[in-house]
Design a protein around this motif. Structure first.
Motif, PDB file in Angstrom:
ATOM      1  N   GLY A   7       0.706  -1.242  -0.122  1.00 42.75           N
ATOM      2  CA  GLY A   7      -0.073  -0.116   0.040  1.00 42.75           C
ATOM      3  C   GLY A   7       0.893   1.204   0.028  1.00 42.75           C
ATOM      4  N   TYR A   8       1.054   1.840  -0.955  1.00 42.45           N
ATOM      5  CA  TYR A   8       1.944   3.035  -1.391  1.00 42.45           C
ATOM      6  C   TYR A   8       1.067   4.533  -1.617  1.00 42.45           C
ATOM      7  N   GLY A   9       0.018   4.498  -0.764  1.00 45.32           N
ATOM      8  CA  GLY A   9      -0.682   5.885  -0.876  1.00 45.32           C
ATOM      9  C   GLY A   9       0.052   7.007  -0.045  1.00 45.32           C
ATOM     10  N   LYS A  10      -0.893   7.930   0.410  1.00 43.26           N
ATOM     11  CA  LYS A  10      -0.510   8.962   1.311  1.00 43.26           C
ATOM     12  C   LYS A  10       0.589   8.739   2.724  1.00 43.26           C
ATOM     13  N   LYS A  29       7.779  -1.072  -2.374  1.00 41.09           N
ATOM     14  CA  LYS A  29       6.900   0.004  -2.282  1.00 41.09           C
ATOM     15  C   LYS A  29       5.766  -0.525  -3.491  1.00 41.09           C
ATOM     16  N   LEU A  30       4.716  -1.266  -2.636  1.00 37.56           N
ATOM     17  CA  LEU A  30       3.750  -1.807  -3.596  1.00 37.56           C
ATOM     18  C   LEU A  30       2.406  -1.315  -3.596  1.00 37.56           C
ATOM     19  N   SER A  31       1.916  -0.798  -4.770  1.00 40.53           N
ATOM     20  CA  SER A  31       0.518  -0.461  -4.796  1.00 40.53           C
ATOM     21  C   SER A  31      -0.262  -1.956  -5.454  1.00 40.53           C
ATOM     22  N   GLU A  32       0.426  -2.857  -5.855  1.00 43.64           N
ATOM     23  CA  GLU A  32       0.027  -4.246  -6.394  1.00 43.64           C
ATOM     24  C   GLU A  32      -0.081  -5.195  -5.418  1.00 43.64           C
ATOM     25  N   THR A  33      -0.598  -6.334  -5.583  1.00 44.20           N
ATOM     26  CA  THR A  33      -0.710  -7.538  -4.970  1.00 44.20           C
ATOM     27  C   THR A  33       0.747  -8.267  -4.466  1.00 44.20           C
ATOM     28  N   PRO A  34       1.064  -8.492  -3.346  1.00 42.35           N
ATOM     29  CA  PRO A  34       2.475  -8.433  -2.883  1.00 42.35           C
ATOM     30  C   PRO A  34       2.668 -10.155  -3.600  1.00 42.35           C
ATOM     31  N   LEU A  36       6.349 -13.349  -3.797  1.00 40.05           N
ATOM     32  CA  LEU A  36       7.579 -13.372  -3.165  1.00 40.05           C
ATOM     33  C   LEU A  36       8.727 -12.417  -3.707  1.00 40.05           C
ATOM     34  N   GLU A  37       8.433 -12.227  -5.305  1.00 36.33           N
ATOM     35  CA  GLU A  37       9.481 -11.561  -6.033  1.00 36.33           C
ATOM     36  C   GLU A  37       9.536 -10.016  -5.873  1.00 36.33           C
ATOM     37  N   ASN A  38       8.295  -9.401  -5.589  1.00 38.87           N
ATOM     38  CA  ASN A  38       8.116  -7.929  -5.439  1.00 38.87           C
ATOM     39  C   ASN A  38       8.150  -7.505  -4.026  1.00 38.87           C
ATOM     40  N   LEU A  39       8.238  -8.469  -3.029  1.00 34.42           N
ATOM     41  CA  LEU A  39       8.396  -8.156  -1.572  1.00 34.42           C
ATOM     42  C   LEU A  39       9.839  -7.983  -1.273  1.00 34.42           C
ATOM     43  N   ASN A  40      10.912  -8.743  -1.863  1.00 31.47           N
ATOM     44  CA  ASN A  40      12.275  -8.569  -1.831  1.00 31.47           C
ATOM     45  C   ASN A  40      12.805  -8.693  -0.508  1.00 31.47           C
ATOM     46  N   SER A  41      12.321  -9.950   0.181  1.00 33.53           N
ATOM     47  CA  SER A  41      12.620 -10.465   1.435  1.00 33.53           C
ATOM     48  C   SER A  41      12.755  -9.580   2.455  1.00 33.53           C
ATOM     49  N   PRO A  42      11.747  -8.807   2.881  1.00 36.17           N
ATOM     50  CA  PRO A  42      11.861  -7.840   3.888  1.00 36.17           C
ATOM     51  C   PRO A  42      11.713  -8.617   5.333  1.00 36.17           C
ATOM     52  N   ASP A  43      12.124  -7.762   6.491  1.00 32.49           N
ATOM     53  CA  ASP A  43      12.026  -8.284   7.744  1.00 32.49           C
ATOM     54  C   ASP A  43      10.591  -8.227   8.500  1.00 32.49           C
ATOM     55  N   VAL A  44       9.948  -7.211   7.869  1.00 36.56           N
ATOM     56  CA  VAL A  44       8.479  -6.807   8.364  1.00 36.56           C
ATOM     57  C   VAL A  44       7.901  -6.105   7.000  1.00 36.56           C
ATOM     58  N   VAL A  45       6.298  -6.417   7.193  1.00 39.13           N
ATOM     59  CA  VAL A  45       5.787  -5.830   6.284  1.00 39.13           C
ATOM     60  C   VAL A  45       4.901  -4.451   6.934  1.00 39.13           C
ATOM     61  N   ILE A  46       4.677  -3.349   6.507  1.00 42.36           N
ATOM     62  CA  ILE A  46       3.765  -2.413   6.920  1.00 42.36           C
ATOM     63  C   ILE A  46       2.533  -2.412   5.875  1.00 42.36           C
ATOM     64  N   GLU A  47       1.441  -2.580   6.195  1.00 40.93           N
ATOM     65  CA  GLU A  47       0.522  -2.741   5.095  1.00 40.93           C
ATOM     66  C   GLU A  47      -0.682  -1.659   5.379  1.00 40.93           C
ATOM     67  N   SER A  49      -3.414  -0.532   3.107  1.00 36.21           N
ATOM     68  CA  SER A  49      -3.945  -0.599   1.674  1.00 36.21           C
ATOM     69  C   SER A  49      -5.321  -0.097   1.504  1.00 36.21           C
ATOM     70  N   ASN A  50      -6.194  -1.063   0.920  1.00 41.68           N
ATOM     71  CA  ASN A  50      -7.872  -1.104   1.019  1.00 41.68           C
ATOM     72  C   ASN A  50      -8.451  -1.788   1.732  1.00 41.68           C
ATOM     73  N   PRO A  51      -9.484  -1.715   2.388  1.00 42.16           N
ATOM     74  CA  PRO A  51     -10.247  -2.941   2.591  1.00 42.16           C
ATOM     75  C   PRO A  51     -10.427  -4.178   1.877  1.00 42.16           C
ATOM     76  N   GLU A  52     -10.664  -3.874   0.598  1.00 38.73           N
ATOM     77  CA  GLU A  52     -10.973  -4.874  -0.218  1.00 38.73           C
ATOM     78  C   GLU A  52      -9.784  -5.889  -0.578  1.00 38.73           C
ATOM     79  N   VAL A  53      -8.646  -5.409  -0.426  1.00 41.78           N
ATOM     80  CA  VAL A  53      -7.471  -6.272  -0.581  1.00 41.78           C
ATOM     81  C   VAL A  53      -6.584  -6.413   0.728  1.00 41.78           C
ATOM     82  N   ALA A  54      -6.972  -6.111   1.946  1.00 43.18           N
ATOM     83  CA  ALA A  54      -6.046  -6.225   2.883  1.00 43.18           C
ATOM     84  C   ALA A  54      -6.053  -7.383   3.503  1.00 43.18           C
ATOM     85  N   PHE A  55      -7.285  -8.417   3.402  1.00 44.15           N
ATOM     86  CA  PHE A  55      -7.065  -9.671   4.117  1.00 44.15           C
ATOM     87  C   PHE A  55      -6.284 -10.369   3.043  1.00 44.15           C
ATOM     88  N   ASN A  56      -6.344 -10.522   1.859  1.00 52.38           N
ATOM     89  CA  ASN A  56      -5.342 -11.384   0.990  1.00 52.38           C
ATOM     90  C   ASN A  56      -3.760 -10.801   1.134  1.00 52.38           C
TER      91      ASN A  56
END
Length: 233
Positions: A7-10, A29-34, A36-47, A49-56
Protein backbone atom coordinates in the motif's frame (compact mmCIF):
# COMPACT_ATOMS: atom_id res chain seq x y z
CA UNK A 1 15.22 -3.20 9.26
CA UNK A 2 14.24 -4.08 5.74
CA UNK A 3 10.67 -2.83 5.38
CA UNK A 4 8.19 -3.67 2.60
CA UNK A 5 5.38 -1.17 2.21
CA UNK A 6 2.22 -2.88 0.97
CA UNK A 7 0.00 0.00 0.00
CA UNK A 8 1.86 3.07 -1.24
CA UNK A 9 -0.63 5.90 -0.83
CA UNK A 10 -0.30 8.97 1.38
CA UNK A 11 0.45 6.94 4.50
CA UNK A 12 2.93 4.70 2.72
CA UNK A 13 4.88 7.70 1.45
CA UNK A 14 5.03 9.30 4.92
CA UNK A 15 6.16 5.99 6.45
CA UNK A 16 8.86 5.72 3.78
CA UNK A 17 10.17 9.22 4.54
CA UNK A 18 10.25 8.72 8.31
CA UNK A 19 11.65 5.17 8.13
CA UNK A 20 14.54 6.30 5.93
CA UNK A 21 15.26 9.08 8.42
CA UNK A 22 15.60 6.37 11.08
CA UNK A 23 18.09 4.48 8.88
CA UNK A 24 15.73 1.66 7.90
CA UNK A 25 15.72 0.31 4.35
CA UNK A 26 12.61 0.28 2.16
CA UNK A 27 12.90 -2.84 -0.01
CA UNK A 28 9.43 -2.68 -1.62
CA UNK A 29 6.79 -0.03 -2.32
CA UNK A 30 3.74 -1.89 -3.61
CA UNK A 31 0.45 -0.66 -4.92
CA UNK A 32 -0.09 -4.11 -6.43
CA UNK A 33 -0.59 -7.58 -4.89
CA UNK A 34 2.47 -8.76 -2.93
CA UNK A 35 4.46 -11.72 -4.29
CA UNK A 36 7.71 -13.34 -3.19
CA UNK A 37 9.45 -11.55 -6.06
CA UNK A 38 8.21 -8.01 -5.44
CA UNK A 39 8.46 -8.11 -1.63
CA UNK A 40 12.26 -8.51 -1.83
CA UNK A 41 12.76 -10.49 1.41
CA UNK A 42 11.74 -7.90 4.04
CA UNK A 43 12.10 -8.21 7.80
CA UNK A 44 8.59 -6.82 8.19
CA UNK A 45 5.63 -5.69 6.08
CA UNK A 46 3.75 -2.49 6.89
CA UNK A 47 0.31 -2.75 5.29
CA UNK A 48 -1.79 0.36 4.63
CA UNK A 49 -3.89 -0.54 1.60
CA UNK A 50 -7.67 -0.81 1.02
CA UNK A 51 -10.33 -2.86 2.83
CA UNK A 52 -11.00 -4.89 -0.32
CA UNK A 53 -7.46 -6.27 -0.61
CA UNK A 54 -6.11 -6.12 2.96
CA UNK A 55 -7.07 -9.67 3.94
CA UNK A 56 -5.35 -11.30 0.95
CA UNK A 57 -2.29 -9.07 1.32
CA UNK A 58 -1.85 -9.94 5.00
CA UNK A 59 -2.63 -13.63 4.50
CA UNK A 60 0.03 -14.01 1.82
CA UNK A 61 2.73 -12.27 3.87
CA UNK A 62 2.00 -14.25 7.04
CA UNK A 63 2.07 -17.49 5.07
CA UNK A 64 5.61 -16.55 4.01
CA UNK A 65 6.51 -16.12 7.71
CA UNK A 66 6.84 -12.35 7.34
CA UNK A 67 5.52 -10.34 10.31
CA UNK A 68 2.85 -7.79 9.37
CA UNK A 69 1.95 -4.41 10.85
CA UNK A 70 -1.51 -3.49 9.51
CA UNK A 71 -3.25 -0.14 9.69
CA UNK A 72 -5.96 -0.79 7.10
CA UNK A 73 -9.46 -0.57 8.55
CA UNK A 74 -12.81 -1.77 7.23
CA UNK A 75 -12.04 -5.51 6.94
CA UNK A 76 -12.17 -6.62 10.57
CA UNK A 77 -14.83 -9.31 10.14
CA UNK A 78 -11.93 -11.42 8.76
CA UNK A 79 -9.43 -10.54 11.51
CA UNK A 80 -9.95 -13.76 13.54
CA UNK A 81 -8.94 -15.80 10.48
CA UNK A 82 -5.79 -13.70 10.05
CA UNK A 83 -4.87 -14.16 13.71
CA UNK A 84 -5.25 -17.92 13.28
CA UNK A 85 -2.95 -17.83 10.23
CA UNK A 86 -0.32 -15.90 12.21
CA UNK A 87 -0.39 -18.52 14.95
CA UNK A 88 -0.28 -21.45 12.52
CA UNK A 89 2.74 -19.98 10.72
CA UNK A 90 4.48 -19.01 13.97
CA UNK A 91 4.91 -15.43 12.85
CA UNK A 92 3.59 -12.11 14.17
CA UNK A 93 0.64 -9.89 13.33
CA UNK A 94 -0.16 -6.49 14.80
CA UNK A 95 -3.32 -4.61 13.87
CA UNK A 96 -3.83 -1.01 14.85
CA UNK A 97 -6.94 1.01 14.09
CA UNK A 98 -4.68 3.95 14.89
CA UNK A 99 -0.92 3.90 15.57
CA UNK A 100 -0.63 7.36 17.11
CA UNK A 101 0.83 7.43 20.63
CA UNK A 102 -1.72 10.09 21.58
CA UNK A 103 -4.66 8.06 20.29
CA UNK A 104 -3.54 4.94 22.15
CA UNK A 105 -3.32 6.96 25.36
CA UNK A 106 -6.77 8.30 24.44
CA UNK A 107 -8.04 4.71 24.13
CA UNK A 108 -6.89 4.01 27.70
CA UNK A 109 -8.43 7.28 28.95
CA UNK A 110 -11.70 6.42 27.18
CA UNK A 111 -11.94 3.04 28.93
CA UNK A 112 -11.18 4.60 32.32
CA UNK A 113 -13.84 7.27 31.80
CA UNK A 114 -16.38 4.63 30.70
CA UNK A 115 -15.75 2.74 33.95
CA UNK A 116 -16.24 5.93 35.96
CA UNK A 117 -19.43 6.93 34.12
CA UNK A 118 -21.10 3.51 34.10
CA UNK A 119 -22.95 3.95 37.45
CA UNK A 120 -24.35 7.35 36.45
CA UNK A 121 -27.39 6.53 34.32
CA UNK A 122 -28.44 10.19 33.88
CA UNK A 123 -25.64 10.58 31.32
CA UNK A 124 -26.04 9.38 27.73
CA UNK A 125 -22.94 8.65 25.65
CA UNK A 126 -22.29 9.56 22.02
CA UNK A 127 -19.23 9.26 19.77
CA UNK A 128 -18.25 11.51 16.87
CA UNK A 129 -15.47 11.13 14.32
CA UNK A 130 -14.41 13.55 11.57
CA UNK A 131 -12.11 12.53 8.69
CA UNK A 132 -11.06 13.66 5.24
CA UNK A 133 -13.45 12.95 2.38
CA UNK A 134 -11.09 10.35 0.84
CA UNK A 135 -11.56 7.98 3.80
CA UNK A 136 -13.35 4.92 2.45
CA UNK A 137 -14.83 3.37 5.60
CA UNK A 138 -17.28 4.79 8.12
CA UNK A 139 -17.15 4.80 11.04
CA UNK A 140 -13.38 4.93 11.33
CA UNK A 141 -11.49 2.03 12.85
CA UNK A 142 -10.46 4.37 15.65
CA UNK A 143 -14.09 5.20 16.42
CA UNK A 144 -14.93 1.49 16.47
CA UNK A 145 -12.05 0.87 18.90
CA UNK A 146 -13.37 3.68 21.13
CA UNK A 147 -16.89 2.23 20.96
CA UNK A 148 -15.64 -1.26 21.84
CA UNK A 149 -13.74 0.19 24.80
CA UNK A 150 -16.93 1.80 26.09
CA UNK A 151 -19.02 -1.32 25.48
CA UNK A 152 -16.58 -3.43 27.52
CA UNK A 153 -17.04 -1.07 30.46
CA UNK A 154 -20.74 -0.20 30.32
CA UNK A 155 -24.25 -1.53 29.71
CA UNK A 156 -24.08 -0.97 25.94
CA UNK A 157 -24.00 -4.17 23.90
CA UNK A 158 -23.38 -2.83 20.37
CA UNK A 159 -22.56 0.30 18.37
CA UNK A 160 -24.34 1.79 15.38
CA UNK A 161 -23.91 4.62 12.89
CA UNK A 162 -26.39 7.18 14.21
CA UNK A 163 -27.56 8.61 17.49
CA UNK A 164 -27.28 6.52 20.67
CA UNK A 165 -30.48 4.59 21.36
CA UNK A 166 -31.13 2.23 24.27
CA UNK A 167 -28.28 -0.35 24.38
CA UNK A 168 -26.83 0.76 21.02
CA UNK A 169 -23.97 3.24 21.33
CA UNK A 170 -24.16 5.83 18.56
CA UNK A 171 -21.34 7.05 16.30
CA UNK A 172 -21.64 10.11 14.09
CA UNK A 173 -19.24 9.84 11.11
CA UNK A 174 -18.54 13.19 9.42
CA UNK A 175 -16.43 13.71 6.28
CA UNK A 176 -14.75 17.08 5.64
CA UNK A 177 -11.88 18.18 3.41
CA UNK A 178 -8.32 17.81 4.74
CA UNK A 179 -9.12 16.51 8.25
CA UNK A 180 -6.53 13.87 9.33
CA UNK A 181 -8.77 12.66 12.14
CA UNK A 182 -10.75 14.03 15.09
CA UNK A 183 -12.48 11.78 17.63
CA UNK A 184 -14.76 12.90 20.47
CA UNK A 185 -16.62 11.07 23.22
CA UNK A 186 -19.52 12.90 24.89
CA UNK A 187 -21.37 12.14 28.11
CA UNK A 188 -24.44 14.38 28.33
CA UNK A 189 -27.09 14.88 31.01
CA UNK A 190 -29.82 17.48 31.40
CA UNK A 191 -27.47 19.74 33.37
CA UNK A 192 -24.02 19.32 31.82
CA UNK A 193 -21.75 17.55 29.38
CA UNK A 194 -18.35 15.86 29.67
CA UNK A 195 -16.22 15.61 26.53
CA UNK A 196 -12.86 14.01 25.78
CA UNK A 197 -11.34 14.65 22.38
CA UNK A 198 -8.31 13.75 20.29
CA UNK A 199 -7.33 15.86 17.28
CA UNK A 200 -4.60 14.78 14.86
CA UNK A 201 -2.78 17.66 13.16
CA UNK A 202 -1.19 15.49 10.45
CA UNK A 203 -0.43 11.85 9.59
CA UNK A 204 3.13 11.81 10.98
CA UNK A 205 2.04 10.45 14.36
CA UNK A 206 0.32 7.50 12.70
CA UNK A 207 3.39 6.75 10.57
CA UNK A 208 5.85 6.97 13.46
CA UNK A 209 3.69 4.64 15.51
CA UNK A 210 3.62 2.07 12.71
CA UNK A 211 7.42 2.19 12.44
CA UNK A 212 7.75 1.84 16.21
CA UNK A 213 5.48 -1.22 16.06
CA UNK A 214 7.60 -2.69 13.25
CA UNK A 215 10.74 -2.22 15.33
CA UNK A 216 9.09 -3.75 18.40
CA UNK A 217 7.69 -6.86 16.68
CA UNK A 218 11.07 -8.17 15.50
CA UNK A 219 11.68 -11.69 16.84
CA UNK A 220 8.18 -12.06 18.32
CA UNK A 221 5.39 -14.50 17.43
CA UNK A 222 1.67 -14.11 18.03
CA UNK A 223 -1.00 -11.44 17.70
CA UNK A 224 -0.52 -8.00 19.19
CA UNK A 225 -1.88 -4.47 19.45
CA UNK A 226 -0.35 -1.09 20.19
CA UNK A 227 -1.22 -1.68 23.85
CA UNK A 228 1.51 -4.32 23.85
CA UNK A 229 4.00 -2.00 22.14
CA UNK A 230 3.31 0.86 24.58
CA UNK A 231 2.89 -1.45 27.61
CA UNK A 232 -0.59 -0.06 28.31
CA UNK A 233 -2.07 -3.46 29.23
Amino acid sequence: MKIALVGYGKMGKIIEHLALAKNHEIVAKLSETPTLENLNSPDVVIEFSNPEVAFNNIKFCLEQNIPVICGTTGWLDQKPEIEKIAEENKTAFLYGSNFSLGVNLFFALNEKLAQMMSPFKDYSCQLEEIHHTQKKDAPSGTAISLAEGIIRNSDFNAWKLDETQDENLGIFAIRENEVPGTHSVFYKSEVDEIEIKHTAFNRNGFALGAITAAEWIQGKTGNFTMKDVLELN
